[in-house]
Design an enzyme around this catalytic site. Structure first.
Site, PDB file in Angstrom:
ATOM      1  CD1 TRP A 195      -3.180   1.108   0.383  1.00 25.14           C
ATOM      2  CD2 TRP A 195      -1.919   2.461   1.630  1.00 25.14           C
ATOM      3  NE1 TRP A 195      -3.829   2.323   0.481  1.00 25.14           N
ATOM      4  CE2 TRP A 195      -3.071   3.167   1.259  1.00 25.14           C
ATOM      5  CE3 TRP A 195      -0.978   3.103   2.414  1.00 25.14           C
ATOM      6  CZ2 TRP A 195      -3.310   4.481   1.628  1.00 25.14           C
ATOM      7  CZ3 TRP A 195      -1.215   4.418   2.794  1.00 25.14           C
ATOM      8  CH2 TRP A 195      -2.371   5.083   2.402  1.00 25.14           C
ATOM      9  CG  ASP A 196       3.252   4.419   2.213  1.00 22.57           C
ATOM     10  OD1 ASP A 196       3.042   5.200   1.269  1.00 22.57           O
ATOM     11  OD2 ASP A 196       3.780   4.768   3.281  1.00 22.57           O
ATOM     12  CG  LEU A 197       7.313  -0.673  -2.246  1.00 21.52           C
ATOM     13  CD1 LEU A 197       7.990  -0.811  -0.887  1.00 21.52           C
ATOM     14  CD2 LEU A 197       7.324  -2.005  -2.960  1.00 21.52           C
ATOM     15  CG  ASN A 201       8.170   3.338   3.102  1.00 27.68           C
ATOM     16  OD1 ASN A 201       8.853   3.811   4.004  1.00 27.68           O
ATOM     17  ND2 ASN A 201       6.859   3.458   3.073  1.00 27.68           N
TER      18      ASN A 201
END
Length: 295
Positions: A195-197, A201
């Protein structure tokens, strides 16, 4: 003595209010508790993000690790579940977890080797594509947030939000995003998504060139995971190249991935509208270009 960075305290105040202030106040005691419980010793200056304090430590056997202290919420609650499922396959390894506080013990990666520092943005995008191709092969475990719940909620929130958009072209664009969501909402998928790559990250490691950190996991279609790689390190003329590279590497259906990418744009725009913040022009440009893409 554990020092809490002022920036972390400010972000907790902004996003979590009283709960954030209470979390910051108990951080030093919480850190000392888990240093003692897990027989850890500090091993360098603390790191931090928007939501977490990260302490480099060494375990009793000398193994380097990091202690991650964060509030438990809808986004962070699934992190240990996802990391256990991936078990180091493309992501940082989970070494310990305290469910009551959300505290994590993780393998130590190299914070100086962030994918955001790779000069070639196309090569960086391919790194994310290859990581997503590994991460999303895993079926989502039970009890995670589900895209099947998020998508209908987006559609319910759209009409009142559009009423706050004065520009007719922007309203039309967001309405098109919602129409794309309707086309795929009945098949939300069941893969384990990060979801937040985005590029910050992804860190280098000894056992792999690159590994993902800080998942905000949910169950869904991998097409919903492409947006951060388009929005972070934003380059308008590279949007469609990145979109094609991601869908090709993950072997995704391009029209479905287009729809789920527009869903992510809609989601971020709804957050902005509901918080009475200006819409992000970068996000709108992603929607314009992806909406008009062929194939």
């Amino acid at each position: 003595m554990i020092d809490v960075p002022e920036q972390l305290a400010a972000s907790q105040e902004r996003f979590n209010g009283a709960a954030g202030r209470a979390f910051v106040a108990r951080l030093p005691r919480l850190a000392e508790t888990f240093l003692d419980r897990w027989e850890l010793r500090p091993d360098g200056p603390s790191l931090y993000g928007v939501c977490a304090l990260v302490l480099p430590v060494r375990r009793a056997d000398g193994t380097p690790a990091v202690l991650k202290l964060q509030l438990v919420d809808d986004e962070t609650a699934g992190e240990p579940v996802a990391l256990r499922t991936w078990n180091g396959d493309g992501a940082v390894r989970l070494l310990g977890h305290d469910p009551a506080t959300g505290t994590l013990l993780l393998e130590r990666l190299d914070p100086s080797r962030s994918l955001s520092r790779v000069p070639d943005t196309r090569e960086a995008c391919l790194v994310i594509a290859r990581l997503l191709a590994r991460l999303t092969t895993h079926p989502a475990p039970p009890n995670l947030r589900r895209l099947g719940d998020i998508a209908p909620a987006l559609l319910e929130r759209t009409p009142p939000a559009l009423a706050r958009v004065p520009d007719p072209d922007t309203r039309r664009l967001l309405a098109d995003c919602a129409a794309a969501v309707r086309e795929v909402a009945d098949e939300p998928g069941d893969r384990l998504l990060h979801w937040d790559l985005h590029y910050d990250n992804v860190l280098g490691a000894d056992r792999a060139d690159w590994l993902a950190i800080d998942p905000k996991p949910l169950a869904g279609d991998p097409g919903f995971d492409l947006f951060p790689a388009l929005a972070n390190r934003f380059a308008p003329d590279e949007i469609l190249w990145r979109f094609d590279a991601l869908t090709d590497t993950l072997a995704l259906n391009r029209p479905r991935s287009r729809a789920w990418t527009l869903a992510r744009v809609l989601q971020t725009c709804l957050w902005h509208l509901e918080d009475e913040r200006p819409l992000g022009e970068d996000h709108l440009e992603i929607a314009r270009r992806v909406r008009g893409a062929r194939g």
